[in-house]
Design a protein around this motif. Structure first.
Motif, PDB file in Angstrom:
ATOM      1  N   THR A 151    -103.356 -58.910  59.615  1.00 30.49           N
ATOM      2  CA  THR A 151    -103.287 -57.422  59.847  1.00 30.49           C
ATOM      3  C   THR A 151    -101.982 -56.959  59.467  1.00 30.49           C
ATOM      4  O   THR A 151    -100.996 -57.764  59.530  1.00 30.49           O
ATOM      5  CB  THR A 151    -103.843 -57.073  61.270  1.00 30.49           C
ATOM      6  OG1 THR A 151    -103.778 -55.704  61.373  1.00 30.49           O
ATOM      7  CG2 THR A 151    -102.695 -57.315  62.240  1.00 30.49           C
ATOM      8  N   ALA A 156    -101.476 -53.836  60.565  1.00 26.16           N
ATOM      9  CA  ALA A 156    -101.411 -52.763  61.633  1.00 26.16           C
ATOM     10  C   ALA A 156    -100.185 -52.750  62.183  1.00 26.16           C
ATOM     11  O   ALA A 156     -99.591 -53.528  62.812  1.00 26.16           O
ATOM     12  CB  ALA A 156    -102.622 -52.628  62.490  1.00 26.16           C
ATOM     13  N   ASP A 179    -105.803 -52.408  64.821  1.00 28.51           N
ATOM     14  CA  ASP A 179    -106.182 -53.716  64.356  1.00 28.51           C
ATOM     15  C   ASP A 179    -107.730 -53.617  64.272  1.00 28.51           C
ATOM     16  O   ASP A 179    -108.434 -53.607  65.439  1.00 28.51           O
ATOM     17  CB  ASP A 179    -105.628 -54.953  64.902  1.00 28.51           C
ATOM     18  CG  ASP A 179    -106.077 -56.163  64.446  1.00 28.51           C
ATOM     19  OD1 ASP A 179    -106.580 -56.382  63.280  1.00 28.51           O
ATOM     20  OD2 ASP A 179    -105.511 -57.266  64.891  1.00 28.51           O
ATOM     21  N   TRP A 238     -99.033 -43.652  64.716  1.00 25.09           N
ATOM     22  CA  TRP A 238     -99.524 -44.831  64.155  1.00 25.09           C
ATOM     23  C   TRP A 238    -100.503 -44.881  63.169  1.00 25.09           C
ATOM     24  O   TRP A 238    -100.413 -45.805  62.105  1.00 25.09           O
ATOM     25  CB  TRP A 238    -100.073 -45.778  65.432  1.00 25.09           C
ATOM     26  CG  TRP A 238     -99.168 -45.544  66.608  1.00 25.09           C
ATOM     27  CD1 TRP A 238     -99.227 -45.242  67.738  1.00 25.09           C
ATOM     28  CD2 TRP A 238     -97.609 -46.079  66.587  1.00 25.09           C
ATOM     29  NE1 TRP A 238     -98.425 -45.429  68.734  1.00 25.09           N
ATOM     30  CE2 TRP A 238     -97.207 -45.836  67.954  1.00 25.09           C
ATOM     31  CE3 TRP A 238     -96.893 -46.235  65.692  1.00 25.09           C
ATOM     32  CZ2 TRP A 238     -95.846 -45.990  68.083  1.00 25.09           C
ATOM     33  CZ3 TRP A 238     -95.473 -46.583  65.720  1.00 25.09           C
ATOM     34  CH2 TRP A 238     -94.938 -46.557  67.285  1.00 25.09           C
ATOM     35  N   GLN A 239    -101.517 -43.826  63.123  1.00 22.80           N
ATOM     36  CA  GLN A 239    -102.443 -44.017  62.038  1.00 22.80           C
ATOM     37  C   GLN A 239    -101.804 -43.601  60.626  1.00 22.80           C
ATOM     38  O   GLN A 239    -101.902 -44.226  59.506  1.00 22.80           O
ATOM     39  CB  GLN A 239    -103.595 -43.070  62.285  1.00 22.80           C
ATOM     40  CG  GLN A 239    -104.635 -43.415  63.354  1.00 22.80           C
ATOM     41  CD  GLN A 239    -105.416 -42.347  63.846  1.00 22.80           C
ATOM     42  OE1 GLN A 239    -105.206 -41.254  63.829  1.00 22.80           O
ATOM     43  NE2 GLN A 239    -106.679 -42.846  63.950  1.00 22.80           N
ATOM     44  N   ASP A 246     -99.678 -46.591  59.578  1.00 30.73           N
ATOM     45  CA  ASP A 246    -100.685 -47.511  58.902  1.00 30.73           C
ATOM     46  C   ASP A 246    -100.969 -47.087  57.427  1.00 30.73           C
ATOM     47  O   ASP A 246    -101.078 -48.016  56.680  1.00 30.73           O
ATOM     48  CB  ASP A 246    -101.624 -47.605  59.974  1.00 30.73           C
ATOM     49  CG  ASP A 246    -102.855 -48.787  59.589  1.00 30.73           C
ATOM     50  OD1 ASP A 246    -102.251 -50.101  59.276  1.00 30.73           O
ATOM     51  OD2 ASP A 246    -104.038 -48.493  59.662  1.00 30.73           O
TER      52      ASP A 246
END
Length: 143
Positions: A86, A88, A94, A112-113, A116
């Motif tokens: 991952t 992430a 994840d 966080w999105q 990512d």
């Protein structure tokens, strides 16, 4: 997110093989010597790359490994996701992690999105062919 030696070495091995693909199958011993990486450690990396269909191998005299497709068909993000599992930045993003019970009200989730997404978009725009180019200006940053 920190890329492990496994991920970094996989990229180095694939770039090395791409640069030497005109020689046919490339012996792992030669790659290990050029890249100054333990041949034993490279065997485990190459095994995963063969299993995923990124490399093909040939045993015996004249054997070794070669890319299964052209260098411009290998996306860096795909290689790193294979080796790392991952990319992430946090566990809740994840896809293999259980859903976070706080996700619905999480004030930091959009941060966080976004990170990512930026990581994925950045790594997915490079190919092995790009990494082979020594004068790649994409890596020049001024902070």
């Amino acid at each position: 997110m920190m890329i492990s030696t496994r991920g970094r070495y996989a990229l180095r091995v694939l770039v090395d093989m791409a640069e030497h693909q005109s020689a046919g199958y490339v012996p792992l011993k030669e790659v290990a010597e050029r890249q100054e990486i333990s041949e034993k450690y490279l065997e485990s990396i190459v095994k995963a790359l063969v299993k995923e269909g990124m490399l093909t191998g040939l045993r015996g005299k004249g054997g070794g490994y070669r890319l299964s497709k052209a260098p411009d068909q290998f996306v860096v993000g795909d290689i790193l996701r294979l080796m790392e599992g991952t990319l992430a930045p946090v566990a809740c993003l994840d896809k293999d992690s259980p859903p976070c019970k706080r996700m619905a009200g999480c004030r930091t989730l959009p941060l966080w999105q976004g990170l990512d997404r930026v990581i994925a978009e950045y790594l997915d725009k490079f190919t092995l062919e790009d990494l082979m180019a020594r004068d790649n200006v994409e890596y020049d940053y001024i902070i």
